[in-house]
Design an enzyme around this catalytic site. Structure first.
Site, PDB file in Angstrom:
ATOM      1  N   LYS A 164      -4.902   6.523   9.688  1.00  0.00           N
ATOM      2  CA  LYS A 164      -5.460   7.583   8.845  1.00  0.00           C
ATOM      3  C   LYS A 164      -6.779   8.046   9.420  1.00  0.00           C
ATOM      4  O   LYS A 164      -7.473   7.301  10.097  1.00  0.00           O
ATOM      5  CB  LYS A 164      -5.634   7.097   7.401  1.00  0.00           C
ATOM      6  CG  LYS A 164      -6.477   5.860   7.205  1.00  0.00           C
ATOM      7  CD  LYS A 164      -6.517   5.499   5.721  1.00  0.00           C
ATOM      8  CE  LYS A 164      -7.370   4.257   5.497  1.00  0.00           C
ATOM      9  NZ  LYS A 164      -7.463   3.883   4.093  1.00  0.00           N
ATOM     10  N   ARG A 183       0.859  -1.191   0.000  1.00  0.00           N
ATOM     11  CA  ARG A 183       0.000   0.000   0.000  1.00  0.00           C
ATOM     12  C   ARG A 183       0.891   1.235   0.000  1.00  0.00           C
ATOM     13  O   ARG A 183       1.401   1.655   1.034  1.00  0.00           O
ATOM     14  CB  ARG A 183      -0.928  -0.007   1.226  1.00  0.00           C
ATOM     15  CG  ARG A 183      -1.843   1.201   1.244  1.00  0.00           C
ATOM     16  CD  ARG A 183      -3.074   0.957   2.084  1.00  0.00           C
ATOM     17  NE  ARG A 183      -2.843   1.157   3.489  1.00  0.00           N
ATOM     18  CZ  ARG A 183      -3.785   0.977   4.425  1.00  0.00           C
ATOM     19  NH1 ARG A 183      -4.989   0.551   4.099  1.00  0.00           N
ATOM     20  NH2 ARG A 183      -3.514   1.185   5.686  1.00  0.00           N
ATOM     21  N   SER A 192     -12.883  -2.886  -0.041  1.00  0.00           N
ATOM     22  CA  SER A 192     -13.158  -2.290   1.268  1.00  0.00           C
ATOM     23  C   SER A 192     -14.629  -1.942   1.411  1.00  0.00           C
ATOM     24  O   SER A 192     -15.249  -1.467   0.451  1.00  0.00           O
ATOM     25  CB  SER A 192     -12.357  -0.993   1.446  1.00  0.00           C
ATOM     26  OG  SER A 192     -10.991  -1.249   1.532  1.00  0.00           O
TER      27      SER A 192
END
Length: 197
Positions: free
Chosen positions: A126, A28, A97
């Site tokens: 995040k 990622r 997701s």
């Protein structure tokens, strides 16, 4: 589906942590120029192939296709631009997701490899517009996805693992707990062992 799902921010971390027993890893990369991303994906792809590890590319589905990767992970916003027909034609599997029921319904309309739900617990990585989902939501999601593997993500620790699996998750995706650990290698070993329990 592997029970332990490592998420790493660059290929060097993958090379450090995979030897600790990791079999499933997501690359990622955030906020890097395309040339850097391309090199990172190629490095991770080659390393994971040599070591028999499943690599999943986050977001960059076009580069994954171009560079011969066979698995991508897409967020809801990525789904709007992804060419699912091209991915399927190339035999590229994907996980998606989800954060609410509308997103889950949308995800399940695709021939996907797994559904991710998060954040299960508060997360430092995040800023999320969703509140922590909690274990009851994990159980509800598992009922709704049926045979499709369910990946839990967000705020996971080895201590929380048993509860997450008992609630119905098939796999635990981990980022912060390892990459911000005092000793990421030892923490990875701890996770690998905990997921075998």
């Amino acid at each position: 589906m592997e029970r332990f799902y490592l998420i790493a921010g660059d290929a060097d971390w993958i090379e450090k942590l995979v030897p600790q027993g990791v079999k499933l890893v997501q690359l990622r990369i955030k906020d890097q120029p395309e040339q850097v991303v391309r090199l990172q994906i190629a490095q991770a792809r080659d390393y994971c192939r040599q070591h028999g590890v499943q690599l999943i590319i986050n977001d960059y589905w076009e580069l994954a296709l171009e560079l011969g990767c066979d698995f991508v992970h897409l967020g809801q916003e990525d789904m709007d631009s992804a060419d699912f027909a091209a991915l399927q034609k190339a035999g590229v599997r994907f996980g998606l997701s989800t954060h609410d029921e509308a997103e889950l319904d949308r995800a399940l309309s695709f021939k996907l490899e797994y559904v991710a739900l998060g954040p299960v617990y508060p997360t430092k990585l995040k800023k999320m517009k969703w509140a922590p989902q909690g274990l009851e939501r994990v159980s509800r999601w598992k009922q709704m996805v049926g045979e499709t593997p369910l990946v839990a993500i967000g705020g996971l620790t080895p201590e929380r693992l048993a509860g997450v699996f008992e609630a119905g998750a098939d796999s635990a995706a981990v980022v912060t707990d390892i990459l911000q650990a005092h000793d990421p290698i030892a923490r990875t070993q701890e996770w690998v062992e905990a997921c075998k329990q």
